[in-house]
Design a protein around this motif. Sequence first.
Motif, mmCIF file in Angstrom:
data_model
loop_
_atom_site.group_PDB
_atom_site.id
_atom_site.type_symbol
_atom_site.label_atom_id
_atom_site.label_comp_id
_atom_site.label_asym_id
_atom_site.label_seq_id
_atom_site.Cartn_x
_atom_site.Cartn_y
_atom_site.Cartn_z
ATOM 1 N N SER A 15 42.335 38.475 44.733
ATOM 2 C CA SER A 15 42.902 38.398 43.341
ATOM 3 C C SER A 15 42.367 39.609 42.526
ATOM 4 O O SER A 15 43.270 40.100 41.737
ATOM 5 C CB SER A 15 42.742 36.981 42.763
ATOM 6 N N SER A 16 41.171 39.433 42.351
ATOM 7 C CA SER A 16 40.718 40.670 41.505
ATOM 8 C C SER A 16 41.115 42.039 41.910
ATOM 9 O O SER A 16 41.407 42.714 41.079
ATOM 10 C CB SER A 16 39.190 40.515 41.521
ATOM 11 N N LEU A 17 41.059 42.384 43.257
ATOM 12 C CA LEU A 17 41.421 43.436 43.495
ATOM 13 C C LEU A 17 43.083 43.733 43.829
ATOM 14 O O LEU A 17 43.565 44.939 44.155
ATOM 15 C CB LEU A 17 40.817 43.999 44.824
ATOM 16 N N SER A 18 43.921 42.750 43.518
ATOM 17 C CA SER A 18 45.361 42.598 43.877
ATOM 18 C C SER A 18 46.004 43.977 42.960
ATOM 19 O O SER A 18 47.031 44.452 43.701
ATOM 20 C CB SER A 18 46.007 41.521 43.597
ATOM 21 N N ALA A 47 47.129 35.779 33.301
ATOM 22 C CA ALA A 47 46.005 35.970 33.605
ATOM 23 C C ALA A 47 44.779 35.575 32.456
ATOM 24 O O ALA A 47 43.773 35.083 32.490
ATOM 25 C CB ALA A 47 45.246 37.423 33.893
ATOM 26 N N ALA A 48 45.468 35.975 31.219
ATOM 27 C CA ALA A 48 44.761 35.512 29.962
ATOM 28 C C ALA A 48 44.546 33.881 30.103
ATOM 29 O O ALA A 48 43.573 33.629 29.469
ATOM 30 C CB ALA A 48 45.387 35.998 28.610
ATOM 31 N N GLY A 54 39.210 28.970 32.469
ATOM 32 C CA GLY A 54 38.106 29.035 33.240
ATOM 33 C C GLY A 54 36.806 29.006 32.193
ATOM 34 O O GLY A 54 35.920 28.291 32.539
ATOM 35 N N MET A 55 37.151 29.708 31.165
ATOM 36 C CA MET A 55 36.010 29.753 30.289
ATOM 37 C C MET A 55 35.800 28.431 29.706
ATOM 38 O O MET A 55 34.603 27.856 29.306
ATOM 39 C CB MET A 55 36.153 30.520 29.116
ATOM 40 N N ILE A 64 36.022 35.006 35.683
ATOM 41 C CA ILE A 64 35.663 36.394 36.062
ATOM 42 C C ILE A 64 36.723 37.074 36.698
ATOM 43 O O ILE A 64 37.092 38.235 36.537
ATOM 44 C CB ILE A 64 34.443 36.455 36.974
ATOM 45 N N THR A 65 37.323 36.112 37.756
ATOM 46 C CA THR A 65 38.540 36.725 38.585
ATOM 47 C C THR A 65 39.632 37.083 37.517
ATOM 48 O O THR A 65 40.204 38.448 37.897
ATOM 49 C CB THR A 65 38.911 35.710 39.693
ATOM 50 N N ASN A 66 39.685 36.329 36.633
ATOM 51 C CA ASN A 66 41.127 36.583 35.886
ATOM 52 C C ASN A 66 40.677 37.639 34.759
ATOM 53 O O ASN A 66 41.666 38.329 34.390
ATOM 54 C CB ASN A 66 41.801 35.350 35.234
#
Length: 88
Positions: A15-18, A47-48, A54-55, A64-66
């Motif tokens: 996901s991070s590299l997509s 993503a936001a 996540g936070m 972190i991923t998003n």
Amino acid sequence: MNTEIAIGILGAILSSLSFLPQVLKIWKTKSANDLSLPTILLLAANAATWLTYGMLKDAMPLAITNAIMLSMLLIIIFFKYKFRKNKK
């Protein structure tokens, strides 16, 4: 490491590299004309939202991923405006 964690880590990395190939292509060609701005904006909002979730849930891998995805999408939005053909 169990299978569940390994799959989660792999998903986070992918996901991070997509969006990285798209960022690199835009930078190389100096063109983002074929990208839909509304789609990129919706992906950035997505993503936001997941970053915030996540936070709030103290799920740092999700955050972190998003955060990485949102960063790449913001770069794409920046490039979309920087390399537009009809600058006013």
